[in-house]
Design a protein around this motif. Structure first.
Motif, short mmCIF file in Angstrom:
data_model
loop_
_atom_site.label_atom_id
_atom_site.label_comp_id
_atom_site.label_asym_id
_atom_site.label_seq_id
_atom_site.Cartn_x
_atom_site.Cartn_y
_atom_site.Cartn_z
N VAL A 137 0.81 -1.22 -0.16
CA VAL A 137 0.14 0.16 0.04
C VAL A 137 0.79 1.20 -0.13
O VAL A 137 0.65 2.28 -0.71
N LEU A 138 1.78 1.19 0.92
CA LEU A 138 2.73 2.53 1.05
C LEU A 138 3.36 2.61 -0.40
O LEU A 138 3.62 3.76 -0.95
N ALA A 139 3.87 1.56 -0.99
CA ALA A 139 4.74 1.62 -2.22
C ALA A 139 3.80 2.38 -3.46
O ALA A 139 4.14 3.08 -4.21
N LEU A 140 2.48 1.73 -3.21
CA LEU A 140 1.53 2.16 -4.25
C LEU A 140 1.15 3.57 -4.15
O LEU A 140 1.14 4.42 -4.88
N LEU A 141 0.99 4.09 -2.96
CA LEU A 141 0.70 5.44 -2.69
C LEU A 141 1.73 6.39 -2.86
O LEU A 141 1.83 7.31 -3.47
N THR A 142 3.03 5.92 -2.59
CA THR A 142 4.08 6.83 -2.96
C THR A 142 4.43 6.93 -4.40
O THR A 142 4.86 8.06 -4.79
N TRP A 143 4.42 5.86 -4.94
CA TRP A 143 4.41 5.92 -6.75
C TRP A 143 3.60 6.74 -7.03
O TRP A 143 3.82 7.49 -8.17
N ARG A 144 2.10 6.77 -6.74
CA ARG A 144 1.30 7.65 -7.48
C ARG A 144 0.89 8.77 -6.83
O ARG A 144 -0.18 9.50 -7.13
N TRP A 145 1.67 9.06 -5.71
CA TRP A 145 1.27 10.33 -4.68
C TRP A 145 0.68 11.47 -5.45
O TRP A 145 -0.17 12.12 -5.47
N ALA A 146 1.49 12.01 -6.48
CA ALA A 146 1.41 13.30 -7.27
C ALA A 146 0.19 13.37 -8.02
O ALA A 146 -0.65 14.05 -7.92
N ALA A 147 -0.13 12.30 -8.71
CA ALA A 147 -1.06 11.90 -9.44
C ALA A 147 -2.45 11.68 -8.75
O ALA A 147 -3.81 12.40 -9.06
N LEU A 148 -2.57 10.99 -7.66
CA LEU A 148 -3.51 10.58 -6.81
C LEU A 148 -3.84 12.17 -6.04
O LEU A 148 -5.14 12.36 -5.95
N LEU A 149 -3.13 13.00 -5.76
CA LEU A 149 -3.28 14.20 -5.09
C LEU A 149 -4.03 15.36 -6.04
O LEU A 149 -5.05 15.80 -5.68
N THR A 150 -3.40 15.15 -7.44
CA THR A 150 -4.20 16.17 -8.35
C THR A 150 -5.50 15.53 -8.59
O THR A 150 -6.38 16.51 -8.57
N ALA A 151 -5.44 14.29 -8.86
CA ALA A 151 -6.93 14.04 -9.10
C ALA A 151 -7.85 14.06 -8.08
O ALA A 151 -9.11 14.29 -8.31
N THR A 152 -7.48 14.15 -6.54
CA THR A 152 -8.29 14.32 -5.62
C THR A 152 -8.68 15.99 -5.38
O THR A 152 -9.75 16.01 -5.23
N LEU A 153 -7.60 16.47 -5.71
CA LEU A 153 -8.10 17.90 -5.80
C LEU A 153 -9.01 18.37 -6.91
O LEU A 153 -10.06 19.25 -6.47
N ASN A 154 -8.93 18.14 -7.98
CA ASN A 154 -9.90 18.30 -9.00
C ASN A 154 -9.64 17.41 -10.42
O ASN A 154 -8.46 17.39 -10.98
N PRO A 155 -10.67 16.63 -10.82
CA PRO A 155 -10.41 16.06 -11.82
C PRO A 155 -10.02 16.55 -13.13
O PRO A 155 -9.34 16.06 -14.04
#
Lengths: 263, 265
Positions: A137-155
């Motif tokens: 889980v940590l590896a997945l979140l770290t790898w995608r962190w910036a993309a996950l955060l941007t998508a969470t902020l605004n699609p």
């Protein structure tokens, strides 16, 4: 050292805390609290199926949690409000799970262990699975962190930067299913959502950046695990609920502290 | 070749057609403005360009490695998500602190980097959004009503910055705006949209096009007066073009303008 059940329990709890807290931040940011609840409840059905087929309980819980999450994602936006949909699916899955467990006459199952966790009975194998899952889980979140955060902020901002928000949603769903599966042993299906949400909520007033919030949430979750273990030993209380109680007390302190600071 | 090219694009929301057979292409370095009444599909068109809405027909082709900077009409940040201005500027790609500081300075908001995004005023927020879009050195900048929440000097400064950005970065700019007078004078090309492309061309051509006048009237808030005076009084064009949308068509010219004005205001 691993022969001491308290050490194993502490390590198991810390492993879950490490994965659940950052995941919980996304659950809070994306307003997926009920979504987390639904996936967790569904996993009891997975547990029953896994026991019936005599395969790994972790695997059964994870697959069921994932199926549940995908079902909710697929069905939402088809005329039902999401909270209605989650209410229907989560409790149906829980009920079917409980009924399915009752059919398993061959083995005596301690249902309580799956509903409320049984952290003191964690073996070395469980420990390996928990830490493996947490690392994934940590590896997945770290790898995608910036993309996950941007998508969470605004699609739309994500789309403009060449990030597909649906893919990131899928990554989160996958990570959530893993967290649910590894957390069952520690807090049980009924309290997994608490371990996701409470540390993140307690961290919010003291964080200035998303990363800061994730780190503070991990600290809160770790303190809750250790405090809950201590308390359950001292007062002879059930361990999983004790962990959640300590987390809730930290949240109360955080809420009180932030209102004082604002006043 | 064009930066982005839209061929025969149709978009539906439910059963409703929002965009109908739209053809548009944007070249490097152009400033293009989309004008059109509410619900004419302007924002939808921009969102189709970034791939955020499913297309029902036609296609959007982008130049390879096209970098797009997008400034949305509004951006609601969930209060549970802590986000400083500096952190926001580094999403999704990390930017150096000096670049961030320079971009904020250029946007006229140099002291904001430690503030929370949710604490900004509407105008500050818009400037930060623009600064972030520019940090990625875009080839194409998409602005959806970017001056919303800015006061008049603020919006004038904003458009000056846009021109400056084009001069500096050489990027193309496609914007949606309601501020007709500013927009018309700042653009190389204007596209008048109402579900389909009603007309397009240089601001002079569009301002005098009967399709444009049918949508906005001939004396729209003095907008055209600011731009060109000589077209204001040529009322003799009949309405012989083929309009697929449903505004009421009078046979005579004056009732048509009246009807259009009633529709717009």
């Amino acid at each position: 050292m691993l022969d001491d059940f308290m050490i194993r329990a502490a390590l198991a709890g810390l492993g879950v805390a490490l994965a659940a807290a950052p995941m919980g931040c996304f659950v809070v940011w994306r307003r997926m609290a009920y979504f987390g609840d639904a996936t967790a409840h569904a996993s009891i059905l997975g547990v029953a199926i896994a026991l019936a087929l005599s395969v790994s309980v972790f695997l059964g819980a994870m697959v069921m949690a994932l199926l549940m999450a995908l079902a909710v994602t697929a069905l939402s936006g088809r005329g039902y409000a999401v909270d209605t949909l989650l209410g229907v699916l989560a409790h149906s899955a829980l009920a079917f799970g409980l009924v399915a467990v009752s059919f398993l006459s061959g083995v005596r199952i301690d249902l309580m262990a799956y509903l409320f966790g049984d952290i003191l009975a964690v073996g070395k194998m469980d420990l390996a699975v928990i830490w493996g899952g947490a690392a994934l889980v940590l590896a997945l979140l770290t790898w995608r962190w910036a993309a996950l955060l941007t998508a969470t902020l605004n699609p739309d901002l994500a789309h403009a930067s060449g990030i597909d928000p649906r893919r990131e949603q899928l990554v989160l769903t996958l990570a959530l299913a893993v967290v649910v599966a590894v957390a069952i042993k520690v807090v049980g299906v009924l309290l997994i959502a608490a371990l996701l949400i409470i540390p993140a909520a307690a961290a919010r007033p003291f964080a200035r950046t998303p990363e800061g919030m994730a780190v503070i949430a991990v600290i809160v979750a770790a303190l809750s695990v250790l405090g809950g273990l201590q308390a359950s030993l001292l007062y002879d209380t059930p361990t999983g609920p004790s962990i959640v109680c300590v987390a809730a007390l930290i949240f109360a302190g955080s809420a009180f502290g932030s209102s004082l600071r604002r006043a | 070749m064009s930066l982005i090219e839209v061929r025969d694009l149709s978009v539906r929301y439910g059963g409703h057609r929002v965009l109908n057979h739209v053809d548009i292409s944007i070249d490097r370095g152009e400033i293009v403005t989309i004008v059109g009444p509410n619900g004419s599909g302007k924002s939808t068109l921009l969102r189709a360009l970034i791939g955020a809405v499913p297309v029902a027909g036609g296609r959007v082709s982008r130049a390879t490695d096209l970098r797009i900077g997008y400034v949305p009409q509004k951006l609601a940040i969930d209060p549970t998500l802590p986000m400083t201005v500096a952190r926001f500027m580094s999403l999704p790609r990390r930017q150096s602190a000096t670049d961030v500081a320079a971009a904020l300075e250029q946007a006229g908001v140099p002291d904001l980097s430690d503030r929370q995004m949710t604490d900004l005023s509407g105008g500050q927020f818009q400037r930060v959004l623009l600064a972030r879009a520019l940090l990625s050195k875009p080839d194409l900048l998409l602005l959806d009503e970017a001056t919303q929440g800015l006061d008049q000097p603020g919006s004038a400064a904003f458009y000056r910055q846009i021109e400056d950005v084009r001069a500096r970065l050489g990027c193309a700019i496609l914007m949606v705006s309601h501020e007709l007078h500013v927009v018309m004078s700042a653009s190389d090309r204007v596209i008048c949209l109402n579900g389909h492309v009603c007309c397009q061309g240089t601001p002079e051509i569009v301002a005098s096009a009967p399709e444009y006048r049918a949508l906005f009237g001939s004396g729209t808030q003095g907008a055209l007066a600011l731009y060109r005076h000589d077209h204001n009084h040529s009322h003799d064009d009949g309405c012989d073009h083929d309009h697929a949308h449903d505004h009421s068509h009078g046979g005579a010219v004056t009732p048509l303008h009246q009807a259009a004005r009633d529709k717009v205001h």
